[in-house]
Structures are given as C-alpha cells and as structure tokens.
Design a protein around this motif. Structure first.
Motif, PDB file in Angstrom:
ATOM      1  N   GLY A 414      17.191   0.375 -13.936  1.00 56.20           N
ATOM      2  CA  GLY A 414      17.113   1.174 -15.154  1.00 56.20           C
ATOM      3  C   GLY A 414      16.888   0.264 -16.342  1.00 56.20           C
ATOM      4  N   TYR A 415      17.893   0.162 -17.213  1.00 56.68           N
ATOM      5  CA  TYR A 415      17.785  -0.717 -18.375  1.00 56.68           C
ATOM      6  C   TYR A 415      18.757  -1.896 -18.280  1.00 56.68           C
ATOM      7  CZ  TYR A 415      14.829   2.774 -20.578  1.00 56.68           C
ATOM      8  OH  TYR A 415      13.798   3.630 -20.876  1.00 56.68           O
ATOM      9  N   ARG A 416      19.223  -2.163 -17.085  1.00 56.40           N
ATOM     10  CA  ARG A 416      20.069  -3.336 -16.879  1.00 56.40           C
ATOM     11  C   ARG A 416      19.207  -4.418 -16.217  1.00 56.40           C
ATOM     12  NH1 ARG A 416      25.480  -4.417 -16.805  1.00 56.40           N
ATOM     13  NH2 ARG A 416      25.960  -2.206 -17.120  1.00 56.40           N
ATOM     14  N   VAL A 417      19.171  -5.578 -16.856  1.00 50.36           N
ATOM     15  CA  VAL A 417      18.333  -6.686 -16.400  1.00 50.36           C
ATOM     16  C   VAL A 417      19.224  -7.843 -15.966  1.00 50.36           C
ATOM     17  CG1 VAL A 417      16.549  -8.357 -17.048  1.00 50.36           C
ATOM     18  CG2 VAL A 417      16.506  -6.037 -18.000  1.00 50.36           C
ATOM     19  N   ARG A 418      18.912  -8.429 -14.799  1.00 48.08           N
ATOM     20  CA  ARG A 418      19.680  -9.581 -14.340  1.00 48.08           C
ATOM     21  C   ARG A 418      18.745 -10.583 -13.686  1.00 48.08           C
ATOM     22  NH1 ARG A 418      22.250 -11.190  -9.664  1.00 48.08           N
ATOM     23  NH2 ARG A 418      21.865  -9.216  -8.569  1.00 48.08           N
ATOM     24  N   LEU A 419      18.909 -11.836 -14.023  1.00 51.06           N
ATOM     25  CA  LEU A 419      18.150 -12.903 -13.374  1.00 51.06           C
ATOM     26  C   LEU A 419      18.829 -13.252 -12.058  1.00 51.06           C
ATOM     27  CD1 LEU A 419      15.627 -14.212 -14.771  1.00 51.06           C
ATOM     28  CD2 LEU A 419      17.192 -13.128 -16.381  1.00 51.06           C
ATOM     29  N   THR A 420      18.053 -13.443 -11.006  1.00 53.50           N
ATOM     30  CA  THR A 420      18.612 -13.913  -9.754  1.00 53.50           C
ATOM     31  C   THR A 420      18.914 -15.405  -9.870  1.00 53.50           C
ATOM     32  OG1 THR A 420      16.461 -14.503  -8.821  1.00 53.50           O
ATOM     33  CG2 THR A 420      17.212 -12.224  -8.495  1.00 53.50           C
ATOM     34  N   ASP A 421      19.602 -15.954  -8.862  1.00 53.81           N
ATOM     35  CA  ASP A 421      19.888 -17.385  -8.896  1.00 53.81           C
ATOM     36  C   ASP A 421      18.599 -18.189  -9.000  1.00 53.81           C
ATOM     37  OD1 ASP A 421      22.559 -16.866  -8.735  1.00 53.81           O
ATOM     38  OD2 ASP A 421      22.731 -17.305  -6.588  1.00 53.81           O
ATOM     39  N   ALA A 422      17.566 -17.757  -8.275  1.00 54.69           N
ATOM     40  CA  ALA A 422      16.281 -18.468  -8.314  1.00 54.69           C
ATOM     41  C   ALA A 422      15.586 -18.300  -9.652  1.00 54.69           C
ATOM     42  CB  ALA A 422      15.374 -17.970  -7.191  1.00 54.69           C
ATOM     43  N   GLY A 423      15.880 -17.207 -10.340  1.00 57.78           N
ATOM     44  CA  GLY A 423      15.194 -16.918 -11.594  1.00 57.78           C
ATOM     45  C   GLY A 423      15.826 -17.528 -12.824  1.00 57.78           C
ATOM     46  N   ARG A 424      17.038 -18.061 -12.694  1.00 57.18           N
ATOM     47  CA  ARG A 424      17.728 -18.572 -13.883  1.00 57.18           C
ATOM     48  C   ARG A 424      16.967 -19.701 -14.567  1.00 57.18           C
ATOM     49  NH1 ARG A 424      24.280 -18.343 -12.887  1.00 57.18           N
ATOM     50  NH2 ARG A 424      24.365 -16.076 -12.567  1.00 57.18           N
ATOM     51  N   THR A 425      16.270 -20.499 -13.798  1.00 58.21           N
ATOM     52  CA  THR A 425      15.473 -21.588 -14.371  1.00 58.21           C
ATOM     53  C   THR A 425      14.436 -21.062 -15.351  1.00 58.21           C
ATOM     54  OG1 THR A 425      15.772 -22.914 -12.370  1.00 58.21           O
ATOM     55  CG2 THR A 425      13.929 -23.515 -13.802  1.00 58.21           C
ATOM     56  N   TYR A 426      13.996 -19.830 -15.143  1.00 53.97           N
ATOM     57  CA  TYR A 426      12.896 -19.269 -15.932  1.00 53.97           C
ATOM     58  C   TYR A 426      13.390 -18.202 -16.915  1.00 53.97           C
ATOM     59  CZ  TYR A 426      10.933 -21.359 -11.773  1.00 53.97           C
ATOM     60  OH  TYR A 426      10.663 -22.233 -10.744  1.00 53.97           O
ATOM     61  N   VAL A 427      14.648 -18.330 -17.332  1.00 51.72           N
ATOM     62  CA  VAL A 427      15.241 -17.310 -18.188  1.00 51.72           C
ATOM     63  C   VAL A 427      14.494 -17.164 -19.509  1.00 51.72           C
ATOM     64  CG1 VAL A 427      16.934 -18.925 -19.172  1.00 51.72           C
ATOM     65  CG2 VAL A 427      17.420 -16.466 -19.151  1.00 51.72           C
ATOM     66  N   ARG A 428      13.897 -18.254 -20.005  1.00 49.91           N
ATOM     67  CA  ARG A 428      13.160 -18.140 -21.270  1.00 49.91           C
ATOM     68  C   ARG A 428      11.975 -17.185 -21.130  1.00 49.91           C
ATOM     69  NH1 ARG A 428      11.944 -24.253 -22.575  1.00 49.91           N
ATOM     70  NH2 ARG A 428      10.517 -23.328 -24.106  1.00 49.91           N
ATOM     71  N   ILE A 429      11.407 -17.096 -19.938  1.00 47.70           N
ATOM     72  CA  ILE A 429      10.286 -16.179 -19.731  1.00 47.70           C
ATOM     73  C   ILE A 429      10.780 -14.738 -19.750  1.00 47.70           C
ATOM     74  CG2 ILE A 429       8.511 -15.466 -18.068  1.00 47.70           C
ATOM     75  CD1 ILE A 429       8.356 -18.433 -17.244  1.00 47.70           C
ATOM     76  N   ALA A 430      11.946 -14.506 -19.155  1.00 46.36           N
ATOM     77  CA  ALA A 430      12.532 -13.162 -19.215  1.00 46.36           C
ATOM     78  C   ALA A 430      12.856 -12.791 -20.656  1.00 46.36           C
ATOM     79  CB  ALA A 430      13.784 -13.102 -18.345  1.00 46.36           C
ATOM     80  N   ALA A 431      13.416 -13.743 -21.398  1.00 51.35           N
ATOM     81  CA  ALA A 431      13.733 -13.485 -22.805  1.00 51.35           C
ATOM     82  C   ALA A 431      12.472 -13.157 -23.596  1.00 51.35           C
ATOM     83  CB  ALA A 431      14.437 -14.700 -23.402  1.00 51.35           C
ATOM     84  N   ALA A 432      11.373 -13.850 -23.271  1.00 54.88           N
ATOM     85  CA  ALA A 432      10.120 -13.648 -24.002  1.00 54.88           C
ATOM     86  C   ALA A 432       9.594 -12.221 -23.858  1.00 54.88           C
ATOM     87  CB  ALA A 432       9.066 -14.643 -23.519  1.00 54.88           C
ATOM     88  N   ALA A 433       9.987 -11.536 -22.792  1.00 63.27           N
ATOM     89  CA  ALA A 433       9.540 -10.153 -22.603  1.00 63.27           C
ATOM     90  C   ALA A 433      10.064  -9.251 -23.712  1.00 63.27           C
ATOM     91  CB  ALA A 433      10.008  -9.643 -21.242  1.00 63.27           C
ATOM     92  N   PHE A 434      11.156  -9.646 -24.354  1.00 63.51           N
ATOM     93  CA  PHE A 434      11.756  -8.828 -25.415  1.00 63.51           C
ATOM     94  C   PHE A 434      11.402  -9.334 -26.809  1.00 63.51           C
ATOM     95  CE2 PHE A 434      14.178  -8.053 -21.610  1.00 63.51           C
ATOM     96  CZ  PHE A 434      14.375  -6.687 -21.642  1.00 63.51           C
ATOM     97  N   ASP A 435      10.523 -10.306 -26.893  1.00 65.97           N
ATOM     98  CA  ASP A 435      10.113 -10.889 -28.169  1.00 65.97           C
ATOM     99  C   ASP A 435       8.932 -10.103 -28.738  1.00 65.97           C
ATOM    100  OD1 ASP A 435       9.192 -12.448 -30.270  1.00 65.97           O
ATOM    101  OD2 ASP A 435       9.478 -14.348 -29.221  1.00 65.97           O
TER     102      ASP A 435
END
Length: 454
Positions: A414-435
């Motif tokens: 839904g509207y809950r977003v979570r990075l997986t263990d493998a995805g934590r390295t790329y958290v800035r890319i996830a953050a950029a989705a909301f920029d």
C-alpha cells in the motif's frame, strides 16, 4: 549482489542531508525574512546550533567543504569577532534565550581559532542561549593539529564529543589526496582528547579514494579498531571537480571503478560489523552503548547536514559563512563569501542570501525521506495525514519504486515502504523517488549534478 547493483550504485542522487536539497535554494529568501521567522519562533522551541569556520592550514585534494587555506591567525581572529556579532544578532531577533540541546563546530578546521576566540565565543553562547545540562557539544578536528593544550581548551568550553578526520591511513592514498597524516598523529590526537576528558570520539573514514584497494581499506579499519572510537562514519568520496576545482588535483585514473568502489564499501562495512559495531543508517557505525546506536534502536535517529545524528532539536541555527539553518518556515543560508558575510553583519543585517520556504508537501516529503534514510522504512500514509496531505499525492513517488521492488531491494505494501537488507545500500535511490525537485532546473537554470549513490 543484485544483477543491477552497479547500475544503482553509479546513479547520481543527492545525499539527502536536507530536503529540499541546497541546489534548489533561491535568492528570494533574505535576512529580513529570516528575522521575521526568528521573531515568530515559539519560546519553547528547542534549538541546535551549527558554527562554521571556513579555514584550514591547507586544502586537501578530496575536500568538499566550504573552506580556504590560511597560515595566519589574523583572519581567524577577525572572523571570530564577526561570528560573535552574528550570534548577538540572532539572539536579539529571537528575543529570549531559547533552549539549546546541541552545538556543532564544523569547517574547515574550527579548532584553528585561537584559544581566546574559542573561550569568548563559548561564553557568548552561554549568555545568549539556555544551554541544556545534557548538551552534546561537538567539534570537527584535524588529527595533525590536536595538541594536549588544544584538547584542554576544548574541554574547558564544554566540548564533549570530537570527530577526527582520519579518511585513510595508507601513505600512498594519503599522498594522492593531499593529506599526509601518519598513524602516530591520530594516536596522539586520540590520547590527548581522552586525557582531557573528551572520550566520545568519532572517526571519519572514506572509501572510493585514489589507489585504495581491499588490502589498504582493511588496514585502515584495523588501525581504527585499535583506537576504538565510539562512532565511525564511512563516507563515499564524492568526486565533484565541477563544484570543487581543487579536486582536479586527484588523478581520476587512480580512482576505483564503480565495481571496486562498491566492493570497498562492503569490505569496510563487513569488517566493522564483525568487530561489533552496529550499522547506523547508510554510512555510520557505533558501539552498542553509544547514544546513536541507542537512538536507532528506539526509532529516534535523525539526519541533518552533519549526517546521522541524535540531535532532537526542531530548529537549526546556522552561524558563520555558508551555514544553513532550518526553522519551521523553511531553510536559510548565509553568504558564502567572507566579505559579503562580514559586511552584512557589520551593517546589523542577518547575512542570509538564499533559502527556500517550505509548504506541507515539502515537510511531508522531508519526513518520508528522513525516515527512509534512518529507519529504511516509511509509513507514507501516516506521514501524509500528519501534514494534512492526501496520501494520493504520493502515488507517483510510490510508482517510481517499481524497479527496486522487482529487483528485491524494496517492499511496498500500500503506502508502507521498506528497504530489504539487500536494498539498504541503495536507500538514497528510494529516497529520490519522493524528491519532487530532482531533475528540475535549479534557480541558476542549471540542473544540479550529484555524487554516486554508493
């Protein structure tokens, strides 16, 4: 490692120490408006103070800070006098002594200020603000310049945490980055601070530097562990010679490839975790009894211009050349030219030259990005509601996470977003989705360029 790891790691995105990010500040925010914002600041507002000292004895090739070299003390003494006047101006606009929970001296090398200047400024802070008994008072230091006398002075003004710019301990790497700093210098600095009672120590390390190898970065980590700092920051070197011309002194051919850069980050990270440090956000590590590790476990970790922090203040007052401040109404930034900064203060004006006013959408996105960068997850619906926003305003951002979801780096429920263990390295890319500003022209009409995601 995901099949698209290098693609993600090489993507250029902001570090998100603020949102909106600094390239989107504009000249429509000035000292008069900032004065109004300060006057409107509620008396109970908890403040954090940042004091910027833009001087070093020499400029390291890798440096991304706003600073310049000086071998003389006269500019430092003059700068401190003007900084004191700026403190008085801000306090005057606030109207009463606001509570302060955090002080951070950055630069540059703020410890270059003469002892008398440090004592005067610290005294002025004490009379201008209501410093908390639990105040964290931190300073950034060049290990080569830390003496027992300096350590004693810092302890006398109330400093209780120090960050040492170690970067790398390999002689070849040090020569390549213009910062020759023997291990013995780091040992002496560490001993001097601890002997003075400043036992909360941070070490700043870097990966992605010229001539770094897996062997050299492991040796740097091993030597760091011998000195047992309570916190370690492991930053990726941001090669931005279009912004910092002195970085052109670095041989780009000697920089690690994106693949090696990613490996260096992981090698250092694994060694720190194996040694018992807890991973804090994207690039910090702390011993389990350190306040930052405790804050992360309790969901209180924050992020600001100093990186990850335990700072709980709701407003940041930036003091000194180029300093950035944050109030409820938005961000402000001081003049980056020492002369312009001095002239404004001498004329009795706050030296603000740019900034950005924030609306509810900005504040909501800032909260989402901060939670992703600190907790690796965000309840977008709850944050939207807290800011009076319709959650549908973030549908486009949620959709931008599709690639990360497909590659197993993020989970979206839904509207809950979570990075997986493998995805934590790329958290800035996830953050950029909301920029909402990313990719848009800045006020200079130039699309901002950012460093690599890893």
């Amino acid at each position: 490692m995901t099949k698209n790891a290098l693609t993600y790691a090489s993507r250029n995105v902001p570090r998100y120490t603020s949102y909106p990010t600094a390239p989107h500040f504009h000249g429509g925010i000035d000292g008069a408006l900032y004065a109004d914002w300060l006057r409107a600041c509620p008396p109970e507002t908890e403040l954090s103070l940042y004091l910027h000292v833009p001087f070093c004895r020499e400029i390291c090739h890798y440096c991304g800070c706003h600073t310049k070299a000086t071998r003389k003390d006269a500019p430092l003494i003059a700068y401190a006098k003007t900084l004191g006047r700026e403190i008085e101006l801000v306090a005057e606009k606030l109207g009463s002594a606001r509570p302060v929970s955090h002080i951070h001296w950055g630069g540059g090398t703020p410890s270059l200020l003469p002892q008398e200047s440090l004592l005067e400024l610290a005294g002025l802070l004490r009379v201008s603000f209501a410093l908390s008994p639990d105040l964290e008072h931190a300073i950034e230091l060049d290990p080569r310049l830390v003496s027992p006398g300096l350590a004693a002075t810092l302890a006398a003004i109330g400093v209780n945490r120090a960050s040492l710019g170690v970067q790398d301990m390999d002689p070849v790497v040090q020569r390549a980055i213009g910062r020759v700093q023997p291990y013995d210098d780091v040992v002496r600095a560490t001993d001097a601070l601890r002997n003075a009672g400043i036992t909360a120590l941070n070490f700043d390390l870097m990966y992605g530097l010229p001539h770094q190898t897996s062997a050299t970065i492991l040796d740097t980590v091993a030597r760091t562990l011998e000195l047992a700092p309570s916190r370690i920051a492991l930053f990726g070197y941001a090669h931005v010679p279009w912004m910092k011309k002195h970085q052109r002194l670095i041989d780009e051919a000697a920089l690690p490839s994106p693949q090696l850069r990613l490996e260096l980050a992981e090698i250092a990270r694994s060694a720190l975790l194996e040694a018992g440090y807890e991973a804090i956000g994207l690039d910090h590590f702390a011993l389990s009894d350190d306040s930052m590790a405790i804050a992360q476990r309790e969901g209180r970790l924050r992020r600001n211009f100093q990186g990850y922090t335990t700072d709980t203040a709701t407003a940041l007052i930036g003091l000194g050349v180029s300093s950035i401040g944050l109030l409820h109404q938005g961000y402000v930034q001081n003049a980056s030219d020492v002369g312009a900064w001095e002239r404004a203060i001498e004329a009795g004006r706050l030296p603000i030259v740019r900034g950005i006013a924030m609306d509810d959408d900005d504040r909501a996105r800032a909260d989402i990005i901060e939670r992703l960068m600190t907790d690796y997850e965000a309840d977008v619906a709850a944050i939207a509601t807290a800011h009076g926003m319709q959650v549908s305003a973030f549908d486009e951002s949620i959709a931008k996470l599709d690639d990360l979801v497909v590659d197993g780096l993020a989970l979206v429920d839904g509207y809950r977003v979570r990075l997986t263990d493998a995805g934590r390295t790329y958290v800035r890319i996830a953050a950029a989705a909301f920029d909402a500003y990313l990719g848009k022209a800045a006020p200079t009409a130039v699309v901002p360029r950012h460093s690599m995601a890893v």
